[in-house]
Design an enzyme around this catalytic site. Structure first.
Site, PDB file in Angstrom:
ATOM      1  N   ASP A  13       0.849  -1.192   0.000  1.00 54.67           N
ATOM      2  CA  ASP A  13       0.000   0.000   0.000  1.00 54.67           C
ATOM      3  C   ASP A  13       0.886   1.244   0.000  1.00 54.67           C
ATOM      4  OD1 ASP A  13      -1.891   2.066   0.596  1.00 54.67           O
ATOM      5  OD2 ASP A  13      -3.184   0.595   1.558  1.00 54.67           O
ATOM      6  N   CYS A  53      -7.023   4.520  -2.253  1.00 55.14           N
ATOM      7  CA  CYS A  53      -6.971   3.074  -2.053  1.00 55.14           C
ATOM      8  C   CYS A  53      -8.190   2.334  -2.604  1.00 55.14           C
ATOM      9  CB  CYS A  53      -6.814   2.780  -0.556  1.00 55.14           C
ATOM     10  SG  CYS A  53      -6.542   1.043  -0.190  1.00 55.14           S
ATOM     11  N   ASP A 323      -1.412  -0.489  -4.645  1.00 54.87           N
ATOM     12  CA  ASP A 323      -2.599   0.226  -5.102  1.00 54.87           C
ATOM     13  C   ASP A 323      -2.257   1.560  -5.762  1.00 54.87           C
ATOM     14  OD1 ASP A 323      -1.721   1.216  -2.661  1.00 54.87           O
ATOM     15  OD2 ASP A 323      -3.704   1.322  -1.748  1.00 54.87           O
ATOM     16  N   HIS A 324      -1.356   2.318  -5.164  1.00 60.76           N
ATOM     17  CA  HIS A 324      -1.008   3.640  -5.686  1.00 60.76           C
ATOM     18  C   HIS A 324       0.332   4.051  -5.116  1.00 60.76           C
ATOM     19  CE1 HIS A 324      -2.195   4.867  -1.710  1.00 60.76           C
ATOM     20  NE2 HIS A 324      -3.413   4.386  -1.919  1.00 60.76           N
TER      21      HIS A 324
END
Length: 523
Positions: A13, A53, A323-324
Protein backbone atom coordinates in the site's frame (compact mmCIF):
# COMPACT_ATOMS: atom_id res chain seq x y z
CA UNK A 1 -2.54 -35.91 -12.56
CA UNK A 2 -2.23 -32.18 -13.26
CA UNK A 3 0.03 -30.27 -10.87
CA UNK A 4 -1.79 -27.86 -8.56
CA UNK A 5 -2.15 -24.32 -9.84
CA UNK A 6 -1.55 -21.58 -7.29
CA UNK A 7 -1.78 -17.80 -7.44
CA UNK A 8 -0.12 -15.58 -4.85
CA UNK A 9 -1.37 -12.04 -5.49
CA UNK A 10 0.53 -9.68 -3.16
CA UNK A 11 -0.30 -6.00 -2.81
CA UNK A 12 1.49 -3.42 -0.71
CA UNK A 13 0.00 0.00 0.00
CA UNK A 14 1.41 3.35 -1.15
CA UNK A 15 4.70 2.18 -2.74
CA UNK A 16 6.53 4.55 -5.12
CA UNK A 17 7.35 2.75 -8.34
CA UNK A 18 11.04 3.66 -8.51
CA UNK A 19 11.75 2.31 -5.01
CA UNK A 20 13.29 -1.00 -6.04
CA UNK A 21 17.03 -1.60 -6.09
CA UNK A 22 16.44 -3.71 -9.21
CA UNK A 23 15.59 -0.42 -10.92
CA UNK A 24 18.78 1.21 -9.69
CA UNK A 25 17.38 3.29 -6.86
CA UNK A 26 20.35 5.13 -5.34
CA UNK A 27 19.41 4.34 -1.73
CA UNK A 28 16.63 1.77 -1.31
CA UNK A 29 17.67 -1.89 -1.21
CA UNK A 30 14.97 -4.50 -1.81
CA UNK A 31 16.83 -7.83 -2.10
CA UNK A 32 13.83 -10.16 -1.92
CA UNK A 33 11.81 -8.29 -4.53
CA UNK A 34 14.95 -8.03 -6.66
CA UNK A 35 15.29 -11.81 -6.49
CA UNK A 36 11.65 -12.23 -7.50
CA UNK A 37 12.20 -9.88 -10.43
CA UNK A 38 15.32 -11.78 -11.48
CA UNK A 39 13.21 -14.95 -11.70
CA UNK A 40 10.27 -13.18 -13.30
CA UNK A 41 9.44 -9.99 -15.17
CA UNK A 42 9.68 -6.44 -13.87
CA UNK A 43 7.40 -3.88 -15.52
CA UNK A 44 9.29 -0.58 -15.50
CA UNK A 45 6.48 1.75 -16.62
CA UNK A 46 3.57 0.51 -14.55
CA UNK A 47 0.84 2.90 -13.40
CA UNK A 48 -2.27 2.65 -11.32
CA UNK A 49 -5.20 4.05 -13.26
CA UNK A 50 -6.72 5.77 -10.21
CA UNK A 51 -6.15 6.67 -6.55
CA UNK A 52 -6.77 6.56 -3.59
CA UNK A 53 -6.97 3.07 -2.05
CA UNK A 54 -10.59 1.96 -2.58
CA UNK A 55 -10.86 3.19 -6.18
CA UNK A 56 -7.38 1.85 -7.04
CA UNK A 57 -8.23 -1.59 -5.70
CA UNK A 58 -11.58 -1.53 -7.48
CA UNK A 59 -9.73 -1.08 -10.79
CA UNK A 60 -7.12 -3.68 -9.85
CA UNK A 61 -9.79 -6.29 -9.02
CA UNK A 62 -12.28 -5.57 -11.81
CA UNK A 63 -9.98 -4.55 -14.69
CA UNK A 64 -12.10 -1.40 -15.11
CA UNK A 65 -11.10 2.22 -15.49
CA UNK A 66 -12.66 4.64 -13.02
CA UNK A 67 -14.91 6.06 -15.74
CA UNK A 68 -16.58 2.65 -15.91
CA UNK A 69 -16.71 1.39 -12.31
CA UNK A 70 -17.30 4.90 -10.88
CA UNK A 71 -16.17 4.05 -7.33
CA UNK A 72 -14.08 7.19 -7.23
CA UNK A 73 -13.61 7.87 -3.51
CA UNK A 74 -13.00 5.77 -0.43
CA UNK A 75 -16.60 5.14 0.54
CA UNK A 76 -18.15 5.39 -2.94
CA UNK A 77 -20.08 2.13 -3.54
CA UNK A 78 -18.77 -0.31 -6.12
CA UNK A 79 -21.66 -1.34 -8.36
CA UNK A 80 -22.43 -5.01 -7.68
CA UNK A 81 -23.15 -5.70 -11.35
CA UNK A 82 -19.41 -5.65 -12.12
CA UNK A 83 -17.66 -8.99 -11.94
CA UNK A 84 -14.19 -9.22 -10.38
CA UNK A 85 -11.23 -11.55 -10.19
CA UNK A 86 -12.60 -13.42 -7.16
CA UNK A 87 -15.92 -14.16 -8.87
CA UNK A 88 -14.14 -15.27 -12.02
CA UNK A 89 -11.73 -17.74 -10.42
CA UNK A 90 -14.60 -19.31 -8.51
CA UNK A 91 -15.93 -20.47 -11.87
CA UNK A 92 -13.16 -23.09 -12.09
CA UNK A 93 -13.26 -24.23 -8.50
CA UNK A 94 -10.95 -21.84 -6.68
CA UNK A 95 -11.93 -20.54 -3.25
CA UNK A 96 -10.10 -17.19 -3.37
CA UNK A 97 -8.73 -16.17 0.01
CA UNK A 98 -8.27 -12.59 1.23
CA UNK A 99 -5.70 -11.81 3.89
CA UNK A 100 -5.71 -8.05 4.30
CA UNK A 101 -8.20 -5.72 2.69
CA UNK A 102 -9.64 -4.40 -0.55
CA UNK A 103 -11.39 -1.30 0.85
CA UNK A 104 -14.54 -2.13 -1.10
CA UNK A 105 -17.61 -0.02 -0.35
CA UNK A 106 -20.74 -2.15 -0.64
CA UNK A 107 -23.49 -1.40 -3.14
CA UNK A 108 -26.34 -0.15 -0.89
CA UNK A 109 -29.13 -1.14 -3.27
CA UNK A 110 -31.11 -4.07 -1.93
CA UNK A 111 -29.68 -3.67 1.56
CA UNK A 112 -31.42 -2.41 4.67
CA UNK A 113 -30.18 0.97 5.88
CA UNK A 114 -29.15 -0.67 9.15
CA UNK A 115 -26.81 -3.14 7.41
CA UNK A 116 -23.34 -2.85 9.05
CA UNK A 117 -21.74 -3.16 5.60
CA UNK A 118 -23.00 0.38 4.89
CA UNK A 119 -21.10 1.81 7.87
CA UNK A 120 -17.61 1.27 6.47
CA UNK A 121 -15.62 1.71 3.28
CA UNK A 122 -13.25 -1.08 4.36
CA UNK A 123 -15.38 -4.02 3.29
CA UNK A 124 -14.14 -7.09 1.43
CA UNK A 125 -14.60 -7.46 -2.30
CA UNK A 126 -17.54 -9.82 -3.00
CA UNK A 127 -16.32 -13.26 -3.99
CA UNK A 128 -13.40 -13.55 -1.59
CA UNK A 129 -13.40 -15.87 1.38
CA UNK A 130 -12.00 -13.76 4.19
CA UNK A 131 -9.12 -15.29 6.09
CA UNK A 132 -8.11 -12.05 7.79
CA UNK A 133 -9.95 -8.79 7.01
CA UNK A 134 -8.07 -5.59 7.67
CA UNK A 135 -10.31 -4.07 10.37
CA UNK A 136 -10.57 -7.47 12.03
CA UNK A 137 -6.89 -8.15 11.40
CA UNK A 138 -6.01 -4.90 13.15
CA UNK A 139 -8.03 -5.95 16.18
CA UNK A 140 -6.56 -9.45 16.18
CA UNK A 141 -3.08 -8.04 15.84
CA UNK A 142 -3.67 -5.55 18.66
CA UNK A 143 -5.00 -8.36 20.86
CA UNK A 144 -1.83 -10.28 20.09
CA UNK A 145 0.24 -7.25 21.14
CA UNK A 146 -1.63 -6.97 24.44
CA UNK A 147 -1.08 -10.65 25.17
CA UNK A 148 2.63 -10.00 24.72
CA UNK A 149 2.56 -7.18 27.28
CA UNK A 150 2.36 -4.05 25.15
CA UNK A 151 0.35 -1.18 26.64
CA UNK A 152 -1.80 1.10 24.49
CA UNK A 153 -5.46 2.09 24.33
CA UNK A 154 -6.47 1.21 20.79
CA UNK A 155 -6.00 1.91 17.10
CA UNK A 156 -5.51 5.65 17.74
CA UNK A 157 -2.27 5.08 19.64
CA UNK A 158 -0.95 1.67 18.57
CA UNK A 159 1.45 3.47 16.19
CA UNK A 160 2.67 5.91 18.84
CA UNK A 161 6.44 6.52 19.04
CA UNK A 162 8.25 4.29 21.50
CA UNK A 163 8.00 5.89 24.95
CA UNK A 164 11.28 7.03 26.46
CA UNK A 165 13.30 6.53 23.28
CA UNK A 166 16.24 8.93 23.03
CA UNK A 167 17.06 9.70 19.41
CA UNK A 168 20.49 10.96 18.34
CA UNK A 169 20.83 14.65 17.51
CA UNK A 170 21.56 13.87 13.86
CA UNK A 171 18.28 12.01 13.41
CA UNK A 172 14.80 13.44 12.99
CA UNK A 173 11.55 12.74 14.79
CA UNK A 174 10.61 9.85 12.51
CA UNK A 175 13.75 7.99 13.61
CA UNK A 176 11.84 7.13 16.81
CA UNK A 177 10.55 3.56 16.31
CA UNK A 178 7.21 1.99 17.14
CA UNK A 179 6.52 0.75 20.64
CA UNK A 180 6.38 -2.82 19.29
CA UNK A 181 9.28 -4.85 17.90
CA UNK A 182 9.70 -5.90 14.27
CA UNK A 183 8.79 -9.47 15.23
CA UNK A 184 5.47 -8.22 16.63
CA UNK A 185 4.57 -5.67 13.93
CA UNK A 186 1.45 -5.67 11.76
CA UNK A 187 3.58 -6.65 8.77
CA UNK A 188 5.10 -9.59 10.61
CA UNK A 189 1.70 -10.65 11.94
CA UNK A 190 0.28 -10.69 8.43
CA UNK A 191 3.25 -12.61 7.04
CA UNK A 192 2.91 -15.21 9.83
CA UNK A 193 -0.75 -15.76 8.97
CA UNK A 194 -0.03 -16.11 5.25
CA UNK A 195 2.92 -18.44 5.81
CA UNK A 196 0.79 -20.71 8.01
CA UNK A 197 -2.05 -20.80 5.48
CA UNK A 198 0.26 -21.58 2.54
CA UNK A 199 1.91 -24.36 4.50
CA UNK A 200 -1.47 -25.97 5.14
CA UNK A 201 -2.50 -26.01 1.45
CA UNK A 202 0.51 -27.45 -0.35
CA UNK A 203 -1.34 -30.19 -2.22
CA UNK A 204 -4.23 -28.27 -3.76
CA UNK A 205 -5.11 -25.42 -6.07
CA UNK A 206 -5.36 -22.08 -4.29
CA UNK A 207 -5.71 -18.36 -4.86
CA UNK A 208 -4.40 -16.05 -2.15
CA UNK A 209 -4.67 -12.25 -2.16
CA UNK A 210 -2.31 -10.94 0.52
CA UNK A 211 -2.40 -7.20 1.28
CA UNK A 212 0.18 -5.42 3.43
CA UNK A 213 -0.60 -2.02 4.95
CA UNK A 214 2.94 -0.74 4.68
CA UNK A 215 4.49 1.58 3.56
CA UNK A 216 1.18 3.42 4.06
CA UNK A 217 1.30 6.08 6.81
CA UNK A 218 1.71 6.61 9.68
CA UNK A 219 5.37 7.03 8.80
CA UNK A 220 6.88 5.01 11.61
CA UNK A 221 8.55 1.61 11.69
CA UNK A 222 10.01 -0.74 14.29
CA UNK A 223 13.68 -1.22 15.04
CA UNK A 224 15.94 -1.93 13.17
CA UNK A 225 14.08 -0.64 10.11
CA UNK A 226 14.01 2.89 11.54
CA UNK A 227 17.81 3.04 11.28
CA UNK A 228 18.44 1.38 7.90
CA UNK A 229 18.94 4.63 6.02
CA UNK A 230 20.99 7.63 7.08
CA UNK A 231 18.93 10.77 6.42
CA UNK A 232 22.10 12.54 5.28
CA UNK A 233 22.13 10.19 2.26
CA UNK A 234 18.50 10.81 1.34
CA UNK A 235 17.78 13.17 -1.53
CA UNK A 236 15.49 16.11 -0.96
CA UNK A 237 12.13 16.10 -2.75
CA UNK A 238 11.59 17.69 -6.14
CA UNK A 239 9.88 21.03 -5.58
CA UNK A 240 10.03 24.76 -6.18
CA UNK A 241 11.93 27.14 -3.94
CA UNK A 242 9.00 27.86 -1.60
CA UNK A 243 5.57 26.43 -0.85
CA UNK A 244 4.05 29.69 -2.04
CA UNK A 245 5.69 29.35 -5.45
CA UNK A 246 4.50 25.75 -5.69
CA UNK A 247 0.96 26.66 -4.66
CA UNK A 248 0.82 29.39 -7.30
CA UNK A 249 1.21 26.83 -10.11
CA UNK A 250 -2.34 25.43 -9.83
CA UNK A 251 -5.36 25.70 -7.49
CA UNK A 252 -5.53 21.93 -6.98
CA UNK A 253 -1.91 21.86 -5.80
CA UNK A 254 -2.48 24.92 -3.61
CA UNK A 255 -5.41 23.24 -1.86
CA UNK A 256 -3.35 20.17 -1.05
CA UNK A 257 -0.44 22.23 0.29
CA UNK A 258 -2.86 24.10 2.53
CA UNK A 259 -4.43 20.86 3.78
CA UNK A 260 -1.09 19.20 4.49
CA UNK A 261 0.15 22.18 6.52
CA UNK A 262 -2.43 21.34 9.18
CA UNK A 263 -1.59 18.85 12.01
CA UNK A 264 -2.51 15.18 11.56
CA UNK A 265 -3.71 15.70 7.99
CA UNK A 266 -1.51 12.84 6.79
CA UNK A 267 0.78 11.38 9.46
CA UNK A 268 -0.63 10.69 12.92
CA UNK A 269 1.38 11.42 16.09
CA UNK A 270 3.63 13.70 14.04
CA UNK A 271 4.03 17.19 15.55
CA UNK A 272 5.76 18.59 12.48
CA UNK A 273 4.32 20.84 9.79
CA UNK A 274 4.82 18.62 6.75
CA UNK A 275 5.07 21.59 4.40
CA UNK A 276 7.63 23.68 6.31
CA UNK A 277 9.53 21.07 8.36
CA UNK A 278 13.33 21.48 8.60
CA UNK A 279 15.56 19.70 6.11
CA UNK A 280 16.71 17.02 8.59
CA UNK A 281 13.10 16.14 9.42
CA UNK A 282 12.18 15.96 5.76
CA UNK A 283 15.08 13.64 4.96
CA UNK A 284 14.23 11.52 8.01
CA UNK A 285 10.60 11.15 6.91
CA UNK A 286 11.77 9.81 3.58
CA UNK A 287 14.35 7.54 5.21
CA UNK A 288 11.67 6.05 7.47
CA UNK A 289 9.39 5.51 4.47
CA UNK A 290 12.17 3.52 2.81
CA UNK A 291 12.63 1.49 5.99
CA UNK A 292 8.92 0.62 5.93
CA UNK A 293 9.47 -0.80 2.45
CA UNK A 294 12.25 -3.02 3.73
CA UNK A 295 9.93 -4.49 6.32
CA UNK A 296 7.52 -5.51 3.54
CA UNK A 297 10.41 -6.76 1.39
CA UNK A 298 11.54 -9.05 4.21
CA UNK A 299 7.95 -10.30 4.68
CA UNK A 300 7.67 -11.10 0.97
CA UNK A 301 10.99 -12.93 1.20
CA UNK A 302 9.64 -15.10 4.03
CA UNK A 303 6.50 -15.96 2.07
CA UNK A 304 8.41 -16.86 -1.09
CA UNK A 305 10.81 -18.98 0.92
CA UNK A 306 7.84 -20.84 2.38
CA UNK A 307 6.68 -21.64 -1.14
CA UNK A 308 10.11 -23.06 -1.89
CA UNK A 309 10.37 -24.99 1.37
CA UNK A 310 6.95 -26.60 0.83
CA UNK A 311 7.58 -27.47 -2.83
CA UNK A 312 4.99 -25.01 -4.15
CA UNK A 313 7.20 -22.39 -5.79
CA UNK A 314 7.26 -24.09 -9.19
CA UNK A 315 3.46 -24.22 -9.32
CA UNK A 316 2.77 -20.66 -8.17
CA UNK A 317 2.12 -17.53 -10.21
CA UNK A 318 3.40 -14.68 -8.01
CA UNK A 319 2.26 -11.10 -8.56
CA UNK A 320 3.65 -8.20 -6.52
CA UNK A 321 2.18 -4.74 -6.95
CA UNK A 322 0.42 -2.05 -4.92
CA UNK A 323 -2.60 0.23 -5.10
CA UNK A 324 -1.01 3.64 -5.69
CA UNK A 325 2.12 5.69 -5.06
CA UNK A 326 3.26 8.33 -2.57
CA UNK A 327 4.27 11.96 -3.13
CA UNK A 328 6.92 11.75 -0.38
CA UNK A 329 7.37 15.50 -0.07
CA UNK A 330 7.60 16.22 -3.80
CA UNK A 331 5.87 19.51 -4.57
CA UNK A 332 5.55 20.02 -0.76
CA UNK A 333 2.92 17.28 -0.69
CA UNK A 334 2.39 13.82 0.75
CA UNK A 335 -0.12 11.11 -0.05
CA UNK A 336 -1.40 9.98 -3.42
CA UNK A 337 -3.99 12.37 -4.83
CA UNK A 338 -1.88 14.89 -6.72
CA UNK A 339 -1.67 14.87 -10.53
CA UNK A 340 2.04 13.98 -10.49
CA UNK A 341 3.78 10.71 -11.34
CA UNK A 342 4.74 9.79 -7.74
CA UNK A 343 1.01 9.41 -6.96
CA UNK A 344 0.44 6.86 -9.72
CA UNK A 345 3.74 5.22 -10.70
CA UNK A 346 3.85 1.85 -8.91
CA UNK A 347 5.77 -1.46 -8.97
CA UNK A 348 4.69 -4.61 -10.78
CA UNK A 349 6.66 -7.86 -10.68
CA UNK A 350 5.23 -11.12 -12.01
CA UNK A 351 6.91 -14.50 -11.63
CA UNK A 352 5.39 -17.11 -13.96
CA UNK A 353 6.47 -20.68 -13.08
CA UNK A 354 5.74 -22.19 -16.50
CA UNK A 355 8.47 -23.39 -18.85
CA UNK A 356 6.99 -21.04 -21.44
CA UNK A 357 8.18 -18.15 -19.28
CA UNK A 358 11.80 -19.28 -18.95
CA UNK A 359 13.03 -17.11 -21.81
CA UNK A 360 11.73 -13.95 -20.15
CA UNK A 361 13.21 -14.46 -16.66
CA UNK A 362 14.93 -11.30 -15.51
CA UNK A 363 13.27 -9.20 -18.21
CA UNK A 364 12.54 -5.52 -17.63
CA UNK A 365 9.56 -4.41 -19.74
CA UNK A 366 9.68 -0.78 -20.84
CA UNK A 367 6.15 -0.61 -22.30
CA UNK A 368 3.38 1.28 -20.51
CA UNK A 369 1.31 -1.09 -18.40
CA UNK A 370 -1.62 -0.32 -16.14
CA UNK A 371 -3.21 -1.72 -13.01
CA UNK A 372 -6.23 -2.85 -15.05
CA UNK A 373 -3.93 -5.34 -16.80
CA UNK A 374 -3.35 -7.48 -13.70
CA UNK A 375 -6.82 -9.07 -13.49
CA UNK A 376 -6.93 -10.21 -17.15
CA UNK A 377 -3.33 -11.47 -16.89
CA UNK A 378 -4.19 -13.80 -14.01
CA UNK A 379 -7.35 -15.00 -15.75
CA UNK A 380 -5.44 -15.61 -18.98
CA UNK A 381 -2.79 -17.58 -17.07
CA UNK A 382 -5.57 -19.79 -15.71
CA UNK A 383 -7.06 -20.27 -19.18
CA UNK A 384 -10.23 -18.35 -18.34
CA UNK A 385 -12.13 -16.08 -20.68
CA UNK A 386 -11.60 -12.38 -19.99
CA UNK A 387 -14.97 -10.70 -19.23
CA UNK A 388 -16.31 -8.20 -21.73
CA UNK A 389 -16.23 -5.44 -19.11
CA UNK A 390 -12.42 -5.50 -18.78
CA UNK A 391 -10.51 -2.43 -19.97
CA UNK A 392 -7.03 -3.88 -19.41
CA UNK A 393 -5.12 -6.43 -21.45
CA UNK A 394 -3.29 -9.61 -20.53
CA UNK A 395 0.45 -9.29 -19.94
CA UNK A 396 1.03 -12.98 -20.65
CA UNK A 397 2.87 -12.29 -23.94
CA UNK A 398 5.44 -10.20 -22.04
CA UNK A 399 5.87 -13.04 -19.52
CA UNK A 400 6.71 -15.37 -22.43
CA UNK A 401 9.30 -13.04 -23.92
CA UNK A 402 7.17 -11.44 -26.62
CA UNK A 403 6.16 -7.82 -27.16
CA UNK A 404 2.59 -7.50 -28.45
CA UNK A 405 2.11 -5.45 -31.60
CA UNK A 406 0.34 -2.11 -31.28
CA UNK A 407 0.64 -2.00 -27.49
CA UNK A 408 -0.51 1.21 -25.80
CA UNK A 409 1.87 4.16 -25.98
CA UNK A 410 0.59 6.00 -22.91
CA UNK A 411 -0.73 5.36 -19.43
CA UNK A 412 -4.25 6.55 -18.61
CA UNK A 413 -5.15 7.82 -15.16
CA UNK A 414 -8.16 9.40 -13.47
CA UNK A 415 -8.80 11.06 -10.12
CA UNK A 416 -12.03 12.07 -8.39
CA UNK A 417 -11.56 14.82 -5.79
CA UNK A 418 -15.11 15.52 -4.63
CA UNK A 419 -15.53 15.89 -0.89
CA UNK A 420 -16.37 13.01 1.41
CA UNK A 421 -15.95 11.69 4.94
CA UNK A 422 -12.91 9.50 4.24
CA UNK A 423 -10.05 11.84 3.46
CA UNK A 424 -8.94 13.94 0.52
CA UNK A 425 -9.84 17.53 -0.20
CA UNK A 426 -13.34 18.95 -0.51
CA UNK A 427 -13.31 19.91 -4.17
CA UNK A 428 -16.78 21.43 -4.19
CA UNK A 429 -16.03 23.81 -1.33
CA UNK A 430 -12.43 24.54 -2.28
CA UNK A 431 -13.11 25.50 -5.88
CA UNK A 432 -16.81 26.40 -5.87
CA UNK A 433 -17.64 23.78 -8.49
CA UNK A 434 -20.25 21.01 -8.82
CA UNK A 435 -19.55 17.52 -7.49
CA UNK A 436 -19.33 15.99 -10.95
CA UNK A 437 -16.83 18.68 -11.96
CA UNK A 438 -14.38 17.47 -9.30
CA UNK A 439 -12.53 15.17 -11.67
CA UNK A 440 -9.33 15.04 -13.66
CA UNK A 441 -7.93 12.69 -16.28
CA UNK A 442 -4.29 12.17 -17.28
CA UNK A 443 -2.63 10.81 -20.37
CA UNK A 444 1.03 10.10 -19.67
CA UNK A 445 3.28 9.40 -22.65
CA UNK A 446 7.03 9.04 -22.89
CA UNK A 447 7.50 12.73 -23.50
CA UNK A 448 4.26 14.56 -22.86
CA UNK A 449 1.92 14.38 -19.92
CA UNK A 450 -1.43 16.12 -20.17
CA UNK A 451 -3.78 16.63 -17.22
CA UNK A 452 -7.35 17.63 -18.03
CA UNK A 453 -9.57 19.01 -15.25
CA UNK A 454 -13.31 19.13 -15.81
CA UNK A 455 -13.58 22.64 -14.33
CA UNK A 456 -10.02 23.81 -13.51
CA UNK A 457 -7.08 24.83 -15.73
CA UNK A 458 -5.14 22.03 -17.48
CA UNK A 459 -1.53 20.99 -16.96
CA UNK A 460 1.09 19.95 -19.51
CA UNK A 461 4.58 18.64 -18.73
CA UNK A 462 7.54 17.71 -20.91
CA UNK A 463 8.60 14.52 -19.12
CA UNK A 464 11.85 14.14 -21.06
CA UNK A 465 13.18 17.57 -20.15
CA UNK A 466 11.24 18.13 -16.91
CA UNK A 467 10.77 14.72 -15.24
CA UNK A 468 10.04 16.39 -11.87
CA UNK A 469 7.01 18.15 -13.41
CA UNK A 470 8.02 21.62 -12.27
CA UNK A 471 7.23 23.60 -15.42
CA UNK A 472 3.60 23.68 -16.54
CA UNK A 473 3.51 24.38 -20.29
CA UNK A 474 -0.28 24.43 -20.68
CA UNK A 475 -0.42 28.20 -21.02
CA UNK A 476 2.45 28.44 -23.51
CA UNK A 477 1.15 29.22 -27.04
CA UNK A 478 4.13 27.36 -28.47
CA UNK A 479 2.72 24.13 -27.04
CA UNK A 480 -0.87 24.59 -28.22
CA UNK A 481 -0.37 21.89 -30.84
CA UNK A 482 0.86 19.41 -28.24
CA UNK A 483 -2.11 20.26 -26.04
CA UNK A 484 -4.51 19.56 -28.90
CA UNK A 485 -2.81 16.29 -29.80
CA UNK A 486 -2.89 15.01 -26.22
CA UNK A 487 -6.48 16.12 -25.68
CA UNK A 488 -7.51 14.28 -28.85
CA UNK A 489 -5.70 11.15 -27.68
CA UNK A 490 -7.51 11.35 -24.36
CA UNK A 491 -10.87 11.75 -26.06
CA UNK A 492 -10.19 8.76 -28.31
CA UNK A 493 -9.18 6.69 -25.30
CA UNK A 494 -12.38 7.56 -23.46
CA UNK A 495 -14.52 6.80 -26.51
CA UNK A 496 -12.78 3.48 -27.01
CA UNK A 497 -13.10 2.37 -23.39
CA UNK A 498 -16.45 3.72 -22.29
CA UNK A 499 -18.60 0.87 -21.02
CA UNK A 500 -19.06 -1.67 -23.80
CA UNK A 501 -20.43 -4.83 -22.19
CA UNK A 502 -23.47 -4.97 -24.50
CA UNK A 503 -22.27 -2.65 -27.28
CA UNK A 504 -21.31 -5.40 -29.73
CA UNK A 505 -24.38 -7.56 -29.20
CA UNK A 506 -27.15 -7.40 -31.79
CA UNK A 507 -30.63 -8.90 -31.69
CA UNK A 508 -32.13 -10.29 -34.87
CA UNK A 509 -34.05 -13.20 -36.34
CA UNK A 510 -31.36 -15.63 -35.19
CA UNK A 511 -31.26 -14.27 -31.67
CA UNK A 512 -28.29 -12.63 -29.96
CA UNK A 513 -25.24 -12.18 -32.15
CA UNK A 514 -21.85 -10.89 -31.01
CA UNK A 515 -20.24 -8.89 -33.81
CA UNK A 516 -17.23 -7.62 -31.87
CA UNK A 517 -13.95 -7.34 -33.74
CA UNK A 518 -11.13 -7.64 -31.22
CA UNK A 519 -8.18 -5.29 -31.28
CA UNK A 520 -4.83 -7.02 -31.72
CA UNK A 521 -3.58 -5.59 -28.42
CA UNK A 522 -4.04 -2.68 -26.04
CA UNK A 523 -4.42 0.71 -27.66
Amino acid sequence: MTSPRKILFISADQWRGECLSALGHPVVKTPHLDALAADGVLFKRHYTVVAPCGPARASLQTGLYLMNHRSGRNGTPLDSRHTNIAHEVRKIGFDPMLYGYTDTSADPRGRESSDPALRTYEGPLPGYTVGLLFPEYMRRWMSDLRRKGYRFEGRHDVYQPKPGFQKPADRGYRFIPTLFSAEDSDTSFMANEVVDWIGDHSNQDWFMHCVFLRPHPPVITPEPYNALYDPARIALPARRATPEEEAATHPHIAEWIDKLSKPSSYDEHNPLNLVTMPELELRQMRACYYGMMNEVDDAVGRIVQTLKDTGQYENTLIVFTCDHGEMGGDHYTWGKELPFDPSFYIPLIIRDPRKAADAARGRHVDAFTESVDVMPTILDWLGLDIPAQVDGCSLLPFLEGATPADWRQEAHIELDFRGGPNGGIDGEQAFGIASNDCQLAIIRGRRWKYVHFAALPPLLYDMENDPAELNNLAGDPAHAGVMLEMAQKMLSWRLRHQEHVLSNLHLGPDGVENRERKATAAE
